[in-house]
Scaffold this motif. Structure first.
Motif, short mmCIF file in Angstrom:
data_model
loop_
_atom_site.label_atom_id
_atom_site.label_comp_id
_atom_site.label_asym_id
_atom_site.label_seq_id
_atom_site.Cartn_x
_atom_site.Cartn_y
_atom_site.Cartn_z
N ILE A 16 63.08 34.44 78.82
CA ILE A 16 63.46 33.51 79.89
C ILE A 16 62.93 32.12 79.59
CG2 ILE A 16 63.07 32.92 82.32
CD1 ILE A 16 63.12 35.97 82.90
N CYS A 27 61.71 27.51 84.23
CA CYS A 27 62.01 28.94 84.38
C CYS A 27 62.56 29.23 85.78
CB CYS A 27 60.77 29.78 84.11
SG CYS A 27 60.27 29.78 82.38
N ILE A 31 66.27 30.84 86.61
CA ILE A 31 66.47 32.08 87.38
C ILE A 31 67.30 31.80 88.63
CG2 ILE A 31 65.27 33.85 88.73
CD1 ILE A 31 63.10 33.79 86.50
#
Length: 77
Positions: A16, A27, A31
């Motif tokens: 990720i 990050c 997401i």
């Protein structure tokens, strides 16, 4: 905005992080974007299903009335 805590393996966390860096995102932003994409695709699919259901209903009513009020075309995906 609300905080959401998730647990991921160390491997997934590094993937990720790598991908987010490639896209010049944090990050969290990465997401959030993935979640938004998934929900948007689901909404789009529901809309497509509704369009086809409406198309079928219009055709059924026109057939029962033995008439065509407007020309209809079924859209192929």
């Amino acid at each position: 905005m609300t905080d959401l805590r998730i647990s991921v393996s160390d491997d997934l966390k590094s993937f990720i992080k790598e991908r987010a860096d490639e896209l010049e995102m944090s990050c969290s932003e990465y997401i959030r974007t993935l979640a938004y994409l998934d929900i948007s695709v689901q909404r789009y699919q529901n809309l497509v299903d509704y369009v086809f259901m409406t198309y079928d209903r219009i055709n059924d009513m026109q057939n029962r009335l033995n008439m065509t009020a407007i020309p209809l075309q079924k859209l192929e995906m």
